[in-house]
Design a protein around this motif. Sequence first.
Motif, short mmCIF file in Angstrom:
data_model
loop_
_atom_site.label_atom_id
_atom_site.label_comp_id
_atom_site.label_asym_id
_atom_site.label_seq_id
_atom_site.Cartn_x
_atom_site.Cartn_y
_atom_site.Cartn_z
N ARG A 179 4.86 -33.80 -9.17
CA ARG A 179 6.22 -33.64 -8.67
C ARG A 179 7.03 -32.70 -9.56
N SER A 180 6.88 -32.84 -10.87
CA SER A 180 7.65 -32.00 -11.80
C SER A 180 7.21 -30.55 -11.76
N GLU A 181 5.94 -30.32 -11.46
CA GLU A 181 5.43 -28.95 -11.44
C GLU A 181 6.15 -28.10 -10.40
N ALA A 182 6.68 -28.75 -9.38
CA ALA A 182 7.41 -28.01 -8.34
C ALA A 182 8.69 -27.38 -8.87
N ASP A 183 9.16 -27.84 -10.03
CA ASP A 183 10.42 -27.33 -10.59
C ASP A 183 10.21 -26.15 -11.53
N ARG A 184 9.00 -25.63 -11.66
CA ARG A 184 8.76 -24.52 -12.59
C ARG A 184 9.61 -23.31 -12.21
N ARG A 185 10.08 -22.58 -13.22
CA ARG A 185 10.99 -21.46 -12.96
C ARG A 185 11.15 -20.63 -14.23
N VAL A 186 11.78 -19.47 -14.07
CA VAL A 186 12.14 -18.60 -15.18
C VAL A 186 13.65 -18.38 -15.12
N THR A 203 4.16 -25.86 -16.78
CA THR A 203 3.38 -27.01 -17.26
C THR A 203 3.08 -26.85 -18.75
N ALA A 204 2.93 -27.98 -19.43
CA ALA A 204 2.69 -27.96 -20.87
C ALA A 204 1.43 -27.19 -21.25
N PRO A 205 0.31 -27.33 -20.53
CA PRO A 205 -0.88 -26.55 -20.90
C PRO A 205 -0.66 -25.04 -20.80
N ILE A 206 0.03 -24.61 -19.74
CA ILE A 206 0.29 -23.18 -19.60
C ILE A 206 1.20 -22.69 -20.73
N ALA A 207 2.25 -23.46 -21.02
CA ALA A 207 3.15 -23.07 -22.11
C ALA A 207 2.40 -22.99 -23.44
N GLN A 208 1.56 -23.99 -23.70
CA GLN A 208 0.79 -23.98 -24.94
C GLN A 208 -0.18 -22.80 -24.97
N GLY A 209 -0.79 -22.50 -23.82
CA GLY A 209 -1.70 -21.37 -23.74
C GLY A 209 -1.01 -20.05 -24.02
N ILE A 210 0.22 -19.88 -23.50
CA ILE A 210 0.98 -18.66 -23.76
C ILE A 210 1.29 -18.51 -25.24
N ILE A 211 1.73 -19.62 -25.86
CA ILE A 211 2.05 -19.60 -27.29
C ILE A 211 0.81 -19.22 -28.11
N GLU A 212 -0.32 -19.83 -27.79
CA GLU A 212 -1.54 -19.55 -28.55
C GLU A 212 -1.96 -18.09 -28.38
N ARG A 213 -1.78 -17.56 -27.18
CA ARG A 213 -2.19 -16.18 -26.91
C ARG A 213 -1.34 -15.19 -27.69
N ILE A 214 -0.04 -15.39 -27.69
CA ILE A 214 0.81 -14.43 -28.40
C ILE A 214 0.69 -14.60 -29.91
N GLU A 215 0.42 -15.83 -30.38
CA GLU A 215 0.19 -16.02 -31.81
C GLU A 215 -1.08 -15.29 -32.26
N ALA A 216 -2.14 -15.37 -31.43
CA ALA A 216 -3.39 -14.69 -31.77
C ALA A 216 -3.19 -13.18 -31.78
N ALA A 217 -2.46 -12.65 -30.79
CA ALA A 217 -2.21 -11.21 -30.74
C ALA A 217 -1.41 -10.76 -31.95
N ALA A 218 -0.40 -11.57 -32.33
CA ALA A 218 0.42 -11.22 -33.49
C ALA A 218 -0.43 -11.23 -34.77
N ALA A 219 -1.31 -12.24 -34.88
CA ALA A 219 -2.15 -12.34 -36.07
C ALA A 219 -3.08 -11.14 -36.18
N GLU A 220 -3.68 -10.71 -35.07
CA GLU A 220 -4.57 -9.55 -35.08
C GLU A 220 -3.81 -8.28 -35.51
N SER A 221 -2.59 -8.15 -35.01
CA SER A 221 -1.80 -6.98 -35.37
C SER A 221 -1.45 -6.98 -36.85
N ARG A 222 -1.18 -8.16 -37.41
CA ARG A 222 -0.88 -8.27 -38.84
C ARG A 222 -2.10 -7.89 -39.68
N LYS A 223 -3.27 -8.35 -39.22
CA LYS A 223 -4.50 -8.03 -39.94
C LYS A 223 -4.75 -6.52 -39.97
#
Length: 424
Positions: A179-186, A203-223
Motif C-alpha cells: 500500500r505504501s509503495e503506491a505513494d512513491r514520488r519525487v 522503497t527502502a531497498p531501492i533507496a539503499q541501492g541508490i546510496i550504495e551505487r553513488i558511494e561506490a562511484a564516488a569511491a572509485e573517482s577518489r581512488k
Amino acid sequence: MTETTPAAAIRAGDEYAAQLAEFSDEWAELHRQQAVLDARKACLLARSAAYADAFADATVPAIFPPAERQALSRCSTCAALAMATRTPERTIQRATNDAERLINDAPAVLASLEAGRISARHAQVITDQLCDVPTAGRAAFLDQVLPEAERMTAAGLKNRARVLRERLHPESITARAVRSEADRRVEFEPAADGMAWVHLFTTAPIAQGIIERIEAAAAESRKAGDTRTCAQLQADALAALALTGVTPDDVMSSPVLPHPIEVQEHIKPTVQITVPALSMAGVSDAPATLDGYGPIDPETAARIAVNAPSFTRILVQPETGTMLSVGRNQYRVPADLQRAVRLRDGTCRAPGCGRRARACDLDHSVAWQDGGATDVGNLACLCRHHHRMKHLPGWNLDHGPGGVLDWTTPDGKHHRTEADPAPF
C-alpha cells in the motif's frame, strides 16, 4: 598537599549555578506554555473543520455534489486561516488533519499536551505512527507509547514509536508495504544561491541501492585521484546517473566522474529561463530567472540556453522593466498574451500559493460575460483550486492597476498580492 578552591571561585560557581537554574526553569516553563498553546491550536483547527462540514450545504452552491461541497467548504476555511497568518494553505490543511486525528483518535495524547508533559513534536510523532494503525491496535499502541513520550526526546520517541507500531500492528508488513509503495514520488525544493534539493520517496531497498551505487562511484573517482569531497562526488555521481546515463561499467572504465558543468551540457531545457540581454552577452552579471525557482547565475543560464531547442523573446519597458501590453479583443487568450501574464505573475496569485504560473488557469478577474476584457489588466494566474474557490460565496477578488490583486475572504479579511518584480 591538597589544593583548596578559593572562596571567590566558590561564590562565582554558586552564582552561576543559581542563574543557570533560573534559565532552565524559565526555559521549561516556556516549553510548557508552548505545549498548552499548541493544544489550543489543535482544538481550534478541529472545531473549524467541524463547522466547515456543518455549514457546507449553506455556504457552497448546490450545483456541487454533497461530498464535494464538504471538501470545498473545508478548503475555503483552511484558505482563510492560511491567509490570516501568511501560512501555506497545505500546512493548514495538514495541521487540521493532524488535529482531528489527535483529538478523535488520541485524546490521552491531547491531554498530555495540554498539561505540558509532552511537546507538539512528540504528539506529531505519535499521530504519524498512529494514522496507519487499525482501530483494533490503537489502544495498545497508545498505552505503551505515551509513557515513553513523557520521558524521551522527540527524536528518540520516533524510533521507539516505529518499533512499537511494528510490533503491535495487527496487519502484516507485506500488506502495508504494498500500500505504501503506491505513494512513491519525487519532490523538488528550491534552496538559496542557485541550489535546490531533489527528494525521492521510494522503497527502502531501492533507496539503499541508490546510496550504495553513488558511494561506490564516488569511491572509485577518489581512488583515481579526484580531489572533490566525498559529499560532492556522491552528489555529482547521482546527477551524472540521472542526466547522462553513467553506469557502473562506465565508472570502471573511466572512474573520474564528470563535473557538474559537464553534466549541465546534457540538459535540454523545457523550462522557462529569462536572461537579461546584457548578461547573455557577458557584459553584466545580473541574475537570470529560472521559472519555478528564481534567480540563478548568468553563467549557468547561458550554458543551459546553448542547448535550448527554441527561444521566446520577451520585451520589457527599458526604464522600469514592466511587461508591455499585448491585449486582444477576444475571450480566448492568445499565446503572446498568455506568456505576458504568466511571466508577470510567476505563480498562482492567491495569497500564499506557490504553484507555478505555467500550471495555472488564466482567469478573467471580471468575468467575460460580465464585461471583463481579455487583457493584462483583467487576467491573472490562478491554480485550479483557487480558481474554483474564488467563485464560492464570501470570496471576492478585485484586480487593480499593475497586476495588484485584492482578495476578500469569507471572514471579511482583506489580503493583497502583487505581481512578481521584473527579474532585471
